[in-house]
Scaffold this motif. Structure first.
Motif, mmCIF file in Angstrom:
data_model
loop_
_atom_site.group_PDB
_atom_site.id
_atom_site.type_symbol
_atom_site.label_atom_id
_atom_site.label_comp_id
_atom_site.label_asym_id
_atom_site.label_seq_id
_atom_site.Cartn_x
_atom_site.Cartn_y
_atom_site.Cartn_z
ATOM 1 N N TYR A 232 28.042 52.436 29.962
ATOM 2 C CA TYR A 232 27.580 52.586 28.583
ATOM 3 C C TYR A 232 27.658 54.050 28.133
ATOM 4 O O TYR A 232 28.019 54.342 26.995
ATOM 5 N N ARG A 239 33.377 56.811 22.102
ATOM 6 C CA ARG A 239 33.200 56.483 20.689
ATOM 7 C C ARG A 239 32.977 57.746 19.889
ATOM 8 O O ARG A 239 33.439 57.862 18.739
ATOM 9 N N ILE A 246 34.672 50.495 18.355
ATOM 10 C CA ILE A 246 33.250 50.149 18.300
ATOM 11 C C ILE A 246 32.925 48.932 19.145
ATOM 12 O O ILE A 246 31.834 48.796 19.692
ATOM 13 N N GLN A 247 33.920 47.997 19.288
ATOM 14 C CA GLN A 247 33.682 46.792 20.086
ATOM 15 C C GLN A 247 33.438 47.137 21.541
ATOM 16 O O GLN A 247 32.640 46.480 22.224
ATOM 17 N N LYS A 250 29.844 48.253 21.879
ATOM 18 C CA LYS A 250 28.902 47.130 21.813
ATOM 19 C C LYS A 250 28.931 46.315 23.095
ATOM 20 O O LYS A 250 27.886 45.828 23.558
ATOM 21 N N ARG A 253 26.877 48.062 25.813
ATOM 22 C CA ARG A 253 25.426 47.935 25.566
ATOM 23 C C ARG A 253 24.953 46.512 25.867
ATOM 24 O O ARG A 253 23.864 46.335 26.431
ATOM 25 N N ARG A 254 25.774 45.511 25.502
ATOM 26 C CA ARG A 254 25.372 44.134 25.752
ATOM 27 C C ARG A 254 25.211 43.887 27.247
ATOM 28 O O ARG A 254 24.321 43.128 27.648
ATOM 29 N N GLU A 257 21.811 45.034 28.250
ATOM 30 C CA GLU A 257 20.801 44.109 27.745
ATOM 31 C C GLU A 257 20.764 42.834 28.579
ATOM 32 O O GLU A 257 19.680 42.285 28.824
ATOM 33 N N GLU A 270 20.969 57.273 25.468
ATOM 34 C CA GLU A 270 21.557 57.724 24.218
ATOM 35 C C GLU A 270 21.040 59.106 23.826
ATOM 36 O O GLU A 270 21.774 59.903 23.222
#
Length: 477
Positions: A232, A239, A246-247, A250, A253-254, A257, A270
């Protein structure tokens, strides 16, 4: 010498005439010969005597003994029993009973005699029972009203008969049941990992400690979590330079999570642009720690329960309601719960769930009651007494529970019609409560019913029905 003798004879004659008048006036029998000889010729020649008329209804003992026969009979000494005709007055009481009147004011005659103890036994002639009590006369007109029974004022007073009027009341039935405090299933959670990890240290929290949401519970190291964190961080840097779409950011990060990484852990990456070696694992909710298995240095497998936390600000009370009261319970009803540890401190709740199955062993249904427990004095597994007020605010016709005579097959009350007359009235019952019962059918408001000693009047009514049946059975077909 002749004047005293004449005076003596005159006095004797006067006395004899007086005695004769009394005897002749009170009896139908002929005068004894000794008394007849003392009367003047005029008294002997015109005695006052009323002949008995009508058919012979029975025969009585000639010596005055309480023995009677429906047919001619002789005594042990050979004397004939004396016939008694219908016009003769016969009574075993000290005072002859007054002749009753039938409907319309016409004099009534004795139809038969009934057992004084209420047994279904009648006699066409006067009779005594085994205890020497006289059978009671039943006059014409006394049984013409099939729906009521008449009781004398003396009997009513001796029996202590009391009446009251049926009135409309708001009838509330209180259902009581035992209950047990339990945790709200929706307010419980466990702490476990979605990856293989190692517990570095556990914070100063133990079983029974109250924790708040987000409070640190332990510090964990997980190789898979650290690898995902590094990925990440690389995506963040790419980025920032525009090298990654951007994908890709994401997706990185997913992955964090999905591993269950806390938001604070991701925010630290971050902010610092570094991958922490350890992650501080927070409490998922407010509540008490009811179980702790995490210890310093242990290896934690994915899905292994490390902590159990329960919020006790809202608790359940599970109550077992008798099967017969189940129809009175509705979801949303107000409930008063009295914990046995705090009997003087009632808690107010409401019924939230009625479970669909009964307990076969106890024939009870389980209901769930939800209670607020702000100071957490209600603890799981506490015993409590539950009171559920059932009923509606609409007034209904009610009488005292003592007014109802319940034989199992039918329920009736005794309606007071005045002047000592009572009518058995079959009724349909509804709810009960506060010593009263709802009358759905059979009575109207302000009807007067018997509430005390009603079983005695009911016995009279049953006896009347039995005697009427026997009397009807004697009539020719």
């Amino acid at each position: 010498m002749r004047r005293p003798v004449s005076a003596f004879l005159i006095v004797s004659a006067v006395l004899a005439a007086g005695v004769a008048g009394v005897v002749v006036g009170r009896s139908n029998r002929p005068l004894p010969s000794w008394l007849s000889g003392m009367l003047p010729l005029a008294a002997r020649s015109s005695p006052v005597h009323m002949e008995a008329t009508g058919p012979i209804i029975y025969y009585r003992d000639p010596d005055g003994l309480p023995d009677y026969s429906p047919v001619p009979k002789k005594t042990s000494s050979g004397k004939d029993y004396s016939p008694v005709r219908s016009s003769e007055e016969v009574s075993f009481e000290e005072k002859a009973p007054e002749e009753t009147t039938a409907k319309g004011g016409e004099p009534g005659r004795i139809r038969f005699y009934r057992n004084p103890m209420g047994l279904p036994d009648t006699s066409p002639i006067p009779k005594k029972d085994s205890m020497g009590m006289d059978y009671l006369p039943v006059y014409e007109g006394e049984q013409d009203d099939d729906s009521s029974v008449k009781v004398s004022a003396g009997k009513l007073q001796k029996a202590g008969v009391q009446t009251e009027v049926a009135e409309r009341r708001t009838l509330n039935t209180m259902v009581r049941a035992p209950g047990t405090v339990e945790e709200d299933e929706r307010r419980k959670s466990v702490v476990s990992l979605r990856f293989e990890g190692f517990i570095d240290t556990v914070e100063n929290v133990t079983t029974g400690t109250h924790v708040h949401k987000g409070q640190p519970l332990m510090r964990i190291y997980g190789p898979n979590l650290s690898s995902a964190a590094a990925e990440y961080l690389s995506a963040l840097d790419g980025r920032a330079t525009g090298a990654l779409p951007i994908q890709a950011l994401k997706g990185a990060r997913r992955r964090l999570e999905n591993l269950g990484a806390p938001e604070t852990f991701i925010a630290d990456i971050e902010r610092t642009r570094e991958v922490p070696v350890y992650v501080s694992w927070p409490a998922p909710q407010d509540g008490e720690i009811v179980e702790r298995t995490a210890v310093n240095g242990m290896r934690a497998a994915p899905g292994e329960v490390l902590f159990r936390i329960a919020d006790h600000n809202v608790v359940w009370v599970m109550a077992d309601v008798a099967e017969r009261d189940l129809a009175l319970i509705k979801v949303g009803q107000k409930v008063i719960v009295r914990p046995r540890a705090y009997p003087d401190r009632p808690f107010i709740g409401k019924v939230t769930v009625i479970y669909p199955r009964l307990k076969a062993e106890t024939r009870t249904a389980r209901i769930r009651i939800e209670l607020l427990n702000p100071d957490e004095v209600l603890r799981p597994d506490m015993y409590a007494d539950v009171e559920i007020a059932t009923g509606s605010e609409t007034p209904v016709v009610t009488v005292s529970s003592s007014a109802v005579i319940d034989s199992g097959e039918r329920q009736l009350v005794l309606l007071d019609k005045g002047d000592g007359r009572f009518e058995p009235r079959t009724v349909k019952l509804g709810r009960r409560g506060d010593g009263r019962v709802e009358i759905k059918e059979g009575l109207a408001e302000n009807d007067k019913v018997v509430v005390s000693a009603n079983f005695l009047i009911d016995a009279e009514s049953n006896l009347k029905a039995a005697l009427k049946g026997l009397d009807a059975g004697e009539k020719p077909q």
